[in-house]
Design a protein around this motif. Structure first.
Motif: not given
Length: 438
Positions: A421-427
């Motif tokens: 999770x990075x800046x509320x984004x799942x990658x």
């Protein structure tokens, strides 16, 4: 982790550790985490977890939980402490008349240093609470046996210690500088056998640190890579990682050990001892069961079951740390069946009912603290600050921190799949572990 304490104009007299039992000895179980020994220490009635570090002079207490308030430390003066790392010295309180208890060993007049900066916290780097560090003051008063195999310390009063006959053991002489123990050994680098004086550093998790010195042949002219080496009192330590042919302690020859060559900017104060060539740390020490006898300046070594264990290193480039907790949805739903015959597969008379039930639970959160440039993880696109959600399709919170890190020490070519999770984004990312020391 090695700590260097700046000199102070005030000197305190203090008491001694004494094992208060009929046998004059006591056994204390310890946790071994990333080759580091963690023991329970009671200070002024408060039980804490301490790192046992032969490389530190006075006990140090961290204040990230305002622990110094609960300890009710008194009779203090301000002092500056300096350790390894690229940062500046830190403000601390020096205190006397503290009561320390480790098992049945007690000192009713122990000095300590309480660091005021609440941001200094080694706990999140190890995944377990670390409230402080203790070393010389325990070893100087007692004979200390460290059994890495069974994970216990035995603390023994000097007058009650009886040396056992042991044909498989080796006694080596200790030398001391600034209350730190040194031992003589030999390194084999490019077929050159070089005599070295090494700090015994149980507070370091690596195998060997060597200080580059071309005049005597201590160089990193073999395959190496630049890396993060660890955390010191004054910040992060960086340098080169490599391997050497062998390290010898008397009759014990340790083959192909890992070695780190720390940058001189990170170890400036460690170089004050001009005769020192490096450190012997946890990944070497754990291969022996050891008896420290500071009074007689002797260390007794006996190889144990870890002696021939392979030396591994982090091939991913990722250094993880514990970063608080995350709310995780725990699915506790159940499946029920209704109908006349539940023993057979469902037919027209049978219903399958799924009752979704969820609980939100607090689970440990793991974040990337360090990321080696040009590493597999870096090349894949991972970044410092990424929170790890899963590894190889298994939720990260199901791992202890050290078990999670161990996956990055696997064999060359092993594929690692990460969801982050990075800046509320799942990658999602994927990379293969790479052997940098072929």
């Amino acid at each position: 982790m090695i700590f260097y304490v700046l000199s102070s104009s005030v000197c305190y007299s203090q008491g001694k550790f004494i094992v208060n039992s009929k046998k004059g000895a006591d056994k204390i179980k310890f946790n071994l985490i990333n080759n580091l020994i963690i023991i329970p220490v009671e200070i002024n009635g408060v039980t804490l977890s301490f790192l046992l570090d032969t490389g530190v002079s006075k006990p140090i207490v961290f204040n990230f939980l305002n622990i110094s308030d609960s300890l009710k430390i008194k009779k203090t003066e301000k002092i500056m402490l300096r350790g390894l790392g690229e940062g500046e010295p830190m403000l601390a309180l020096r205190s006397k008349n503290n009561i320390f208890r480790i098992g049945d060993a007690i000192n009713i007049n122990q000095d300590l240093y309480a660091i005021l900066d609440s941001s200094l916290n080694f706990s999140h780097k190890l995944g377990v609470p670390i409230h402080g560090i203790i070393g010389y003051d325990l070893f100087k008063d007692l004979v200390v046996e460290i059994n890495y195999t069974r994970r216990f310390l035995r603390l023994i009063n000097q007058q009650d210690y009886k040396r056992k006959s042991c044909s498989a053991c080796v006694n080596l002489n200790l030398e001391f500088y600034n209350n730190k123990p040194y031992i003589n050994g030999e390194v084999n680098i490019d077929n050159n056998h070089i005599l070295v004086k090494m700090l015994i550093d149980s507070g370091g998790s690596d195998a060997l640190w060597l200080f580059e010195n071309q005049s005597i042949g201590i160089t990193s002219n073999r395959p190496f890579f630049q890396d993060f080496l660890g955390h010191g009192l004054s910040g992060s330590v960086y340098g080169k990682r490599s391997k050497i042919e062998a390290f010898r302690l008397n009759k014990f020859i340790i083959k192909k050990p890992n070695v780190a060559f720390p940058d001189t900017t990170s170890i400036g104060h460690a170089l004050n001892h001009k005769e020192r060539h490096g450190s012997v740390s946890g990944n070497i020490l754990k291969r022996f069961n050891i008896v420290f006898n500071y009074r007689e300046a002797i260390i007794n070594l006996k190889r144990n079951k870890f002696f021939n264990a392979p030396f591994r290193y982090n091939k991913s480039g990722i250094e993880l740390g514990h970063n608080g907790v995350r709310l995780v949805k725990d699915d506790t739903g159940f499946i029920s069946t209704t109908g006349k015959n539940k023993s057979r597969l469902p037919d027209d008379n049978t219903k399958i009912v799924y009752s979704p039930t969820y609980k939100l639970k607090l689970k440990p959160a793991y974040v990337i603290l360090e990321l080696r440039k040009d590493s597999p993880a870096y090349s894949a696109g991972l970044q410092i600050g990424d929170t790890i959600l899963s590894v190889n399709n298994k939720p990260a919170h199901q791992f202890a921190l050290q078990d999670l890190m161990a996956l990055f020490y696997d064999e060359h070519g092993k594929r690692i799949k990460l969801k982050i999770e990075r800046d509320d984004t799942i990658l999602s990312y994927s990379f293969k572990l790479v052997n940098m020391l072929k």
